[in-house]
Design a protein around this motif. Structure first.
Motif, PDB file in Angstrom:
ATOM      1  N   SER A 135      -6.833  -6.142 -13.110  1.00  0.00           N
ATOM      2  CA  SER A 135      -8.122  -6.297 -14.010  1.00  0.00           C
ATOM      3  C   SER A 135      -9.421  -6.116 -13.119  1.00  0.00           C
ATOM      4  O   SER A 135     -10.480  -6.469 -13.659  1.00  0.00           O
ATOM      5  N   SER A 136      -9.225  -5.993 -11.874  1.00  0.00           N
ATOM      6  CA  SER A 136     -10.484  -5.841 -10.882  1.00  0.00           C
ATOM      7  C   SER A 136     -10.099  -4.718  -9.716  1.00  0.00           C
ATOM      8  O   SER A 136      -9.012  -4.251  -9.807  1.00  0.00           O
ATOM      9  N   ASP A 137     -10.939  -4.521  -8.989  1.00  0.00           N
ATOM     10  CA  ASP A 137     -10.615  -3.439  -8.031  1.00  0.00           C
ATOM     11  C   ASP A 137     -10.499  -4.022  -6.555  1.00  0.00           C
ATOM     12  O   ASP A 137     -10.437  -3.539  -5.506  1.00  0.00           O
ATOM     13  N   SER A 138     -10.318  -5.463  -6.484  1.00  0.00           N
ATOM     14  CA  SER A 138      -9.838  -5.924  -5.246  1.00  0.00           C
ATOM     15  C   SER A 138      -8.592  -5.536  -4.687  1.00  0.00           C
ATOM     16  O   SER A 138      -7.668  -5.138  -5.389  1.00  0.00           O
ATOM     17  N   PHE A 139      -8.749  -5.498  -3.463  1.00  0.00           N
ATOM     18  CA  PHE A 139      -7.342  -5.288  -2.596  1.00  0.00           C
ATOM     19  C   PHE A 139      -6.172  -6.059  -2.919  1.00  0.00           C
ATOM     20  O   PHE A 139      -4.889  -5.576  -2.929  1.00  0.00           O
ATOM     21  N   TRP A 140      -6.551  -7.302  -3.227  1.00  0.00           N
ATOM     22  CA  TRP A 140      -5.413  -8.015  -3.695  1.00  0.00           C
ATOM     23  C   TRP A 140      -4.738  -8.095  -5.076  1.00  0.00           C
ATOM     24  O   TRP A 140      -3.662  -8.700  -5.426  1.00  0.00           O
ATOM     25  N   GLU A 141      -5.493  -7.149  -5.802  1.00  0.00           N
ATOM     26  CA  GLU A 141      -4.796  -7.016  -7.223  1.00  0.00           C
ATOM     27  C   GLU A 141      -3.672  -6.317  -6.980  1.00  0.00           C
ATOM     28  O   GLU A 141      -3.328  -5.515  -5.946  1.00  0.00           O
ATOM     29  N   VAL A 142      -2.622  -6.450  -7.881  1.00  0.00           N
ATOM     30  CA  VAL A 142      -1.288  -5.665  -7.617  1.00  0.00           C
ATOM     31  C   VAL A 142      -1.329  -4.072  -7.558  1.00  0.00           C
ATOM     32  O   VAL A 142      -2.091  -3.605  -8.590  1.00  0.00           O
ATOM     33  N   GLY A 143      -0.931  -3.412  -6.729  1.00  0.00           N
ATOM     34  CA  GLY A 143      -0.890  -1.921  -6.832  1.00  0.00           C
ATOM     35  C   GLY A 143      -2.213  -1.345  -5.932  1.00  0.00           C
ATOM     36  O   GLY A 143      -2.214  -0.262  -5.866  1.00  0.00           O
ATOM     37  N   ASN A 144      -3.201  -2.353  -5.689  1.00  0.00           N
ATOM     38  CA  ASN A 144      -4.595  -1.859  -5.085  1.00  0.00           C
ATOM     39  C   ASN A 144      -4.362  -1.404  -3.695  1.00  0.00           C
ATOM     40  O   ASN A 144      -5.140  -1.077  -3.152  1.00  0.00           O
ATOM     41  N   TYR A 145      -3.150  -1.599  -3.052  1.00  0.00           N
ATOM     42  CA  TYR A 145      -3.007  -1.436  -1.621  1.00  0.00           C
ATOM     43  C   TYR A 145      -2.751   0.225  -1.448  1.00  0.00           C
ATOM     44  O   TYR A 145      -2.673   0.816  -0.344  1.00  0.00           O
ATOM     45  N   LYS A 146      -2.457   0.871  -2.625  1.00  0.00           N
ATOM     46  CA  LYS A 146      -2.321   2.326  -2.541  1.00  0.00           C
ATOM     47  C   LYS A 146      -3.528   3.050  -1.768  1.00  0.00           C
ATOM     48  O   LYS A 146      -3.170   4.078  -1.244  1.00  0.00           O
ATOM     49  N   ARG A 147      -4.683   2.528  -1.809  1.00  0.00           N
ATOM     50  CA  ARG A 147      -5.988   3.301  -1.160  1.00  0.00           C
ATOM     51  C   ARG A 147      -5.548   3.104   0.153  1.00  0.00           C
ATOM     52  O   ARG A 147      -6.140   4.028   0.984  1.00  0.00           O
ATOM     53  N   THR A 148      -4.942   1.964   0.813  1.00  0.00           N
ATOM     54  CA  THR A 148      -4.684   1.915   2.231  1.00  0.00           C
ATOM     55  C   THR A 148      -3.739   2.850   2.602  1.00  0.00           C
ATOM     56  O   THR A 148      -3.815   3.480   3.564  1.00  0.00           O
TER      57      THR A 148
END
Length: 445
Positions: free
Chosen positions: A14-27
């Protein structure tokens, strides 16, 4: 707010935060981007190297062409030397740019190529080992917390559904009190429904709060595990960034010719050659070699004798001696500067400088008839060679007075074969004779 979903865990993001599930993909993607950036930098340097090479070749060609034009042209003396110094400068600068090209390809390009090969390891199934390790590390660190988050979302959904059902039940009970058609049994069912909904709300709320508390308890460990994997990715990226900075500094040193001692010498020599040009000296030389300072075979009384050989005329003597000073004649004037024995100008080649000058002569060296009775230098008889009809492949506009101009498709006659500079002599159908680039025409079959 827009909502997306991560297929691996089935939980809303629900947000663009790194801590959101799956948002590590940018790293993780940054690792693949690092490999691509290495290739981009190599392509960048390769293109620059080609530019350096092309510029060096253009400088060399320019210097060769203009050295010939100046040497064969009417300019003379110290100013000619100053002019030709620019061609020497171009040739020396060309060599420096070829060295730049070699440094970019042999040092910088190869350095990036080797670092890329050592830093990124391709897998049999595609992708890079470093990318997979980062992906697995993040997924492992996030999995327990993502599972609890999924439970929280389910509990929240159940609690909200129970609240909605409770509100609906209370509304129905309130409406039934003013409805005379309902019997006491029906009213009792509606009241029981409201009571049951209230109990469901309490149960789901308790479960929701419990799952949220468990999630909160697991969050510090989740953050620590994610931080650990992220720092590993940061260290990998730091190596790439530091390497790029190092390489770019090396490229800067190779491109910066101002720090090359030889480069400064080139322009110091050029300035000295230009400052050495002396108008007074050149005028003195011209006076001695082409002006009043020249020697002269003044007419003298010659007694006729039958035993004497036939007396040559001044014109015949001039042709016979081929420009050599007649013996017994003293030259006058300052002749400090020497004539150019191997670089006679095109102007001088076509001039006889006849001794029998008169006021009727034309000052135009390319007039139809000069003082010697000779025609235009390009109107000479060309029957000594084999004439070939040719057709122009491209448009060409003559750059000099002795060059032909024509359009693609025009036909003309080649009267002399190509020389070592790639030029042919030809004749247009209107009778004009001149030079043209050999590769601009083709023979007519």
């Amino acid at each position: 707010m827009s909502v997306t979903y991560d297929d691996s865990v089935g939980v809303e993001v629900s947000s663009d935060s790194f801590w959101e599930v799956g948002n590590y993909k940018r790293t993780v993607k940054r690792i693949d981007d690092g490999h691509r950036l290495c290739s981009d930098l190599m392509n960048c340097l390769h293109e620059r190297a080609r530019i350096e090479k092309a510029y060096a070749q253009q400088l060399t060609e320019w210097a060769r062409r203009w050295r010939q034009l100046v040497e064969k042209g009417p300019q003379y003396g110290t100013v000619e030397k100053a002019w030709i110094a620019f061609m020497s400068e171009a040739e020396r600068v060309s060599e420096l740019h070829l060295e730049v090209k070699a440094s970019l390809m042999n040092e910088d390009f190869e350095k990036i190529k080797n670092w890329q090969k050592e830093a990124f390891h391709k897998q049999m199934m595609g992708g890079f080992k470093e990318t997979k390790e980062a992906e697995d590390g993040f997924r492992k660190a996030q999995k327990p917390w993502a599972k609890k988050l999924k439970e929280v979302e389910a509990a929240k959904k159940a609690y909200h559904a129970a609240c909605k059902e409770e509100k609906l039940a209370i509304s129905r009970e309130s409406n039934s009190k003013v409805d005379p058609s309902l019997n006491p049994e029906q009213l009792k069912k509606l009241q029981d429904k409201v009571e049951k909904c209230k109990q469901d709300v309490l149960k789901t709320k308790e479960k929701y709060e419990k799952s949220l508390k468990e999630l909160d308890q697991g969050t510090p460990q989740y953050m620590e595990n994610m931080e650990q994997v992220f720092e590993q990715c940061q260290q990998f990226e730091e190596k790439r960034l530091r390497f790029f900075r190092e390489v770019l500094l090396e490229v800067q040193k190779h491109l910066d010719l101002s720090n090359v001692a030889n480069y400064k010498t080139i322009y110091r020599d050029l300035e000295q050659n230009i400052r050495a040009a002396d108008a007074v000296e050149d005028l003195r030389w011209f006076r001695a070699n082409h002006g009043p300072g020249m020697s002269m075979n003044w007419p003298q009384f010659e007694e006729w004798s039958a035993d004497m050989n036939r007396t040559l005329s001044r014109r015949e003597k001039k042709k016979a001696t081929d420009g050599v000073t007649l013996t017994g004649i003293n030259q006058t004037g300052d002749q400090t500067l020497q004539s150019k024995p191997s670089s006679v100008s095109s102007y001088e080649k076509t001039q006889g400088y006849p001794a029998d000058w008169s006021d009727d002569e034309s000052n135009n060296p390319f007039s139809s008839t000069d003082a010697n009775g000779d025609s235009n230098p390009f109107d000479e008889d060309a029957t000594s060679g084999t004439e070939v009809r040719v057709r122009a492949l491209y448009d060409y506009e003559g750059q000099e007075h002795d060059e032909l101009s024509f359009k693609a498709g025009d036909e003309l006659t080649k009267i002399e074969d190509e020389d070592e500079q790639g030029w042919c002599k030809g004749r247009l159908d209107n009778g004009q004779v001149g030079l043209y680039p050999a590769n601009y025409v083709e023979a007519i079959q």
